[in-house]
Design an enzyme around this catalytic site. Sequence first.
Site, PDB file in Angstrom:
ATOM      1  N   TYR A 132       0.816  -1.219   0.000  1.00 20.73           N
ATOM      2  CA  TYR A 132       0.000   0.000   0.000  1.00 20.73           C
ATOM      3  C   TYR A 132       0.844   1.259   0.000  1.00 20.73           C
ATOM      4  CZ  TYR A 132      -3.843  -3.182   1.273  1.00 20.73           C
ATOM      5  OH  TYR A 132      -4.780  -4.191   1.294  1.00 20.73           O
ATOM      6  N   LEU A 180     -21.665   0.404  -3.294  1.00 19.33           N
ATOM      7  CA  LEU A 180     -22.903   0.102  -2.560  1.00 19.33           C
ATOM      8  C   LEU A 180     -23.488   1.317  -1.832  1.00 19.33           C
ATOM      9  CD1 LEU A 180     -21.988  -3.496  -1.380  1.00 19.33           C
ATOM     10  CD2 LEU A 180     -24.104  -2.870  -2.593  1.00 19.33           C
ATOM     11  N   GLY A 217     -24.308   3.780  -3.474  1.00 19.77           N
ATOM     12  CA  GLY A 217     -25.225   4.254  -4.513  1.00 19.77           C
ATOM     13  C   GLY A 217     -24.686   5.475  -5.255  1.00 19.77           C
TER      14      GLY A 217
HETATM   15  N1  LIG Z   1      -6.324  -8.366   0.804  1.00 19.12           N
HETATM   16  C1  LIG Z   1      -6.628  -7.671  -0.276  1.00 19.12           C
HETATM   17  O1  LIG Z   1      -6.297  -8.064  -1.407  1.00 19.12           O
HETATM   18  C2  LIG Z   1      -7.399  -6.384  -0.127  1.00 19.12           C
HETATM   19  C3  LIG Z   1      -8.006  -5.799  -1.233  1.00 19.12           C
HETATM   20  C4  LIG Z   1      -8.746  -4.629  -1.040  1.00 19.12           C
HETATM   21  C5  LIG Z   1      -8.847  -4.075   0.230  1.00 19.12           C
HETATM   22  N2  LIG Z   1      -8.208  -4.644   1.297  1.00 19.12           N
HETATM   23  C6  LIG Z   1      -8.282  -4.067   2.662  1.00 19.12           C
HETATM   24  O2  LIG Z   1      -9.622  -3.733   2.954  1.00 19.12           O
HETATM   25  C7  LIG Z   1      -9.733  -2.335   3.217  1.00 19.12           C
HETATM   26  C8  LIG Z   1     -11.071  -1.847   2.743  1.00 19.12           C
HETATM   27  O3  LIG Z   1     -11.211  -2.097   1.355  1.00 19.12           O
HETATM   28  P1  LIG Z   1     -11.932  -1.048   0.442  1.00 19.12           P
HETATM   29  O4  LIG Z   1     -11.342   0.307   0.653  1.00 19.12           O
HETATM   30  O5  LIG Z   1     -11.966  -1.603  -0.926  1.00 19.12           O
HETATM   31  O6  LIG Z   1     -13.397  -1.070   1.117  1.00 19.12           O
HETATM   32  P2  LIG Z   1     -14.798  -0.563   0.564  1.00 19.12           P
HETATM   33  O7  LIG Z   1     -15.640  -0.367   1.767  1.00 19.12           O
HETATM   34  O8  LIG Z   1     -15.333  -1.445  -0.486  1.00 19.12           O
HETATM   35  O9  LIG Z   1     -14.481   0.829  -0.127  1.00 19.12           O
HETATM   36  C9  LIG Z   1     -14.052   1.928   0.618  1.00 19.12           C
HETATM   37  C10 LIG Z   1     -14.113   3.168  -0.251  1.00 19.12           C
HETATM   38  O10 LIG Z   1     -15.477   3.477  -0.549  1.00 19.12           O
HETATM   39  C11 LIG Z   1     -15.710   4.871  -0.409  1.00 19.12           C
HETATM   40  N3  LIG Z   1     -16.597   5.025   0.769  1.00 19.12           N
HETATM   41  C12 LIG Z   1     -16.381   4.549   2.023  1.00 19.12           C
HETATM   42  N4  LIG Z   1     -17.394   4.839   2.840  1.00 19.12           N
HETATM   43  C13 LIG Z   1     -18.298   5.489   2.100  1.00 19.12           C
HETATM   44  C14 LIG Z   1     -19.565   6.025   2.411  1.00 19.12           C
HETATM   45  N5  LIG Z   1     -20.077   5.922   3.633  1.00 19.12           N
HETATM   46  N6  LIG Z   1     -20.260   6.639   1.414  1.00 19.12           N
HETATM   47  C15 LIG Z   1     -19.733   6.732   0.165  1.00 19.12           C
HETATM   48  N7  LIG Z   1     -18.519   6.249  -0.186  1.00 19.12           N
HETATM   49  C16 LIG Z   1     -17.800   5.619   0.784  1.00 19.12           C
HETATM   50  C17 LIG Z   1     -14.348   5.510  -0.195  1.00 19.12           C
HETATM   51  O11 LIG Z   1     -13.725   5.750  -1.454  1.00 19.12           O
HETATM   52  P3  LIG Z   1     -13.939   7.096  -2.297  1.00 19.12           P
HETATM   53  O12 LIG Z   1     -14.049   8.234  -1.336  1.00 19.12           O
HETATM   54  O13 LIG Z   1     -12.742   7.141  -3.166  1.00 19.12           O
HETATM   55  O14 LIG Z   1     -15.200   6.892  -3.063  1.00 19.12           O
HETATM   56  C18 LIG Z   1     -13.574   4.379   0.479  1.00 19.12           C
HETATM   57  O15 LIG Z   1     -12.192   4.504   0.313  1.00 19.12           O
HETATM   58  C19 LIG Z   1      -8.503  -1.726   2.543  1.00 19.12           C
HETATM   59  O16 LIG Z   1      -8.127  -0.478   3.060  1.00 19.12           O
HETATM   60  C20 LIG Z   1      -7.481  -2.784   2.819  1.00 19.12           C
HETATM   61  O17 LIG Z   1      -6.996  -2.647   4.155  1.00 19.12           O
HETATM   62  C21 LIG Z   1      -7.513  -5.803   1.131  1.00 19.12           C
END
Ligand SMILES: NC(=O)c1ccc[n+]([C@@H]2O[C@H](COP(=O)([O-])OP(=O)(O)OC[C@H]3O[C@@H](n4cnc5c(N)ncnc54)[C@H](OP(=O)(O)O)[C@@H]3O)[C@@H](O)[C@H]2O)c1
Length: 345
Positions: A53, A240, A242
């Site tokens: 990261y 999700l 929206g």
């Molecule tokens: N092991 C792996 O291969 C792997 C892969 C992916 C993630 N991860 C881990 O999982 C964590 C979470 O993954 P993810 O960031 O993909 O999770 P996610 O919950 O699917 O997406 C989070 C993103 O959605 C947006 N968001 C978050 N809350 C929101 C809300 N209430 N309303 C509107 N938009 C919102 C933000 O991005 P924007 O502001 O840019 O829209 C935020 O960065 C990562 O930080 C990492 O630690 C691991």
Amino acid sequence: MQTRELGTTGLKGSALCLGTMTWGEQNTEAEAHEQLDYALSKGINFIDTAELYPVPPKADTQGRTETYIGNWMQARKNRDKVILATKVVGRTEMDWFRGEEGRLSRKHILEAVEGSLKRLQTDVIDLYQMHWPDRSTNYFGQLGYTHHPKDSAIALEESLGAMQELITAGKVRHVGLSNETPWGLMRCLHLAETQGLPRVASVQNPYSLLNRTYEIGLAEASIRERCGLLAYSPLAFGVLSGKYLNGAKPPKGRLTLFSRFQRYNNPKADAATMRYVALAKQHGLDPAQMALAYVTTRPFVTSNIIGATTMEQLASNIASIDVKLPPELLTAIDAIQEDIPNPCP
Ligand SMILES: NC(=O)c1ccc[n+]([C@@H]2O[C@H](COP(=O)([O-])OP(=O)(O)OC[C@H]3O[C@@H](n4cnc5c(N)ncnc54)[C@H](OP(=O)(O)O)[C@@H]3O)[C@@H](O)[C@H]2O)c1
């Protein structure tokens, strides 16, 4: 904040884990520290990061996220207050990671851990995860399995053996898998039982209302084997909420900013999201909070790894811990999944 045991380790992690992969790209160090302070104040004691990261991965930013976390723990003197999870990359074409010889070999793992410990400014990592399998298999959205008999994978015995060395040396407490398949999980557990190798404590895989594939083979194994899911991308990259519906392109949204992240962007995902958003509103819920509460409350989930780029998102996502999903809502969620199963595997 609820806590749950991480596998059979005795460690109690918060049911929400703080994801970090935007720090160093979409978020500054000051913003990362603000998120960490706030999350800790709300009872989150579990932080997930990776040597890879921030994302998207680049040679010149690699390691920044761990550095920010290390600086924060150093400034706050609070290393003992958090369960720190990080990851070593698997086989990769990103040539800034120790090259083709590295992968999940003993040599590569022993080298990678030193970099993470240094950036994190700690002596020990609580959960050291293999970011993705070294062998050729299906993960990162690939559903079908194609067997490559000539694949030159590093044996799991070698990777787990290196992890055992790190545990013995006091540099790692527990080992976790990520982007793993049922075969990989069961094989690792078998090796722990028969060869005295470390017992993996968790599986970090994607899981959300748009991707429930974990339920097919891994959910049962998680419960029966006490090796729970650390669910990543629970909002399917924000979809999700929206906010991308009807062709919207929020200027700061991950999918607007980075064209490579289209895994969660397709017409079926749009159709399913439209229905989940309408369902949440019908029940007076925020769509993102409903989606997060669904993940957190599944019985095979140890912790739900939330991610945020703003404090408003973070506050709302953490508050999802108090959202209750009544049985009729769960039934309606299942009906949508049945009509549009796993649009973003
Ligand atoms: N092991 C792996 O291969 C792997 C892969 C992916 C993630 N991860 C881990 O999982 C964590 C979470 O993954 P993810 O960031 O993909 O999770 P996610 O919950 O699917 O997406 C989070 C993103 O959605 C947006 N968001 C978050 N809350 C929101 C809300 N209430 N309303 C509107 N938009 C919102 C933000 O991005 P924007 O502001 O840019 O829209 C935020 O960065 C990562 O930080 C990492 O630690 C691991």
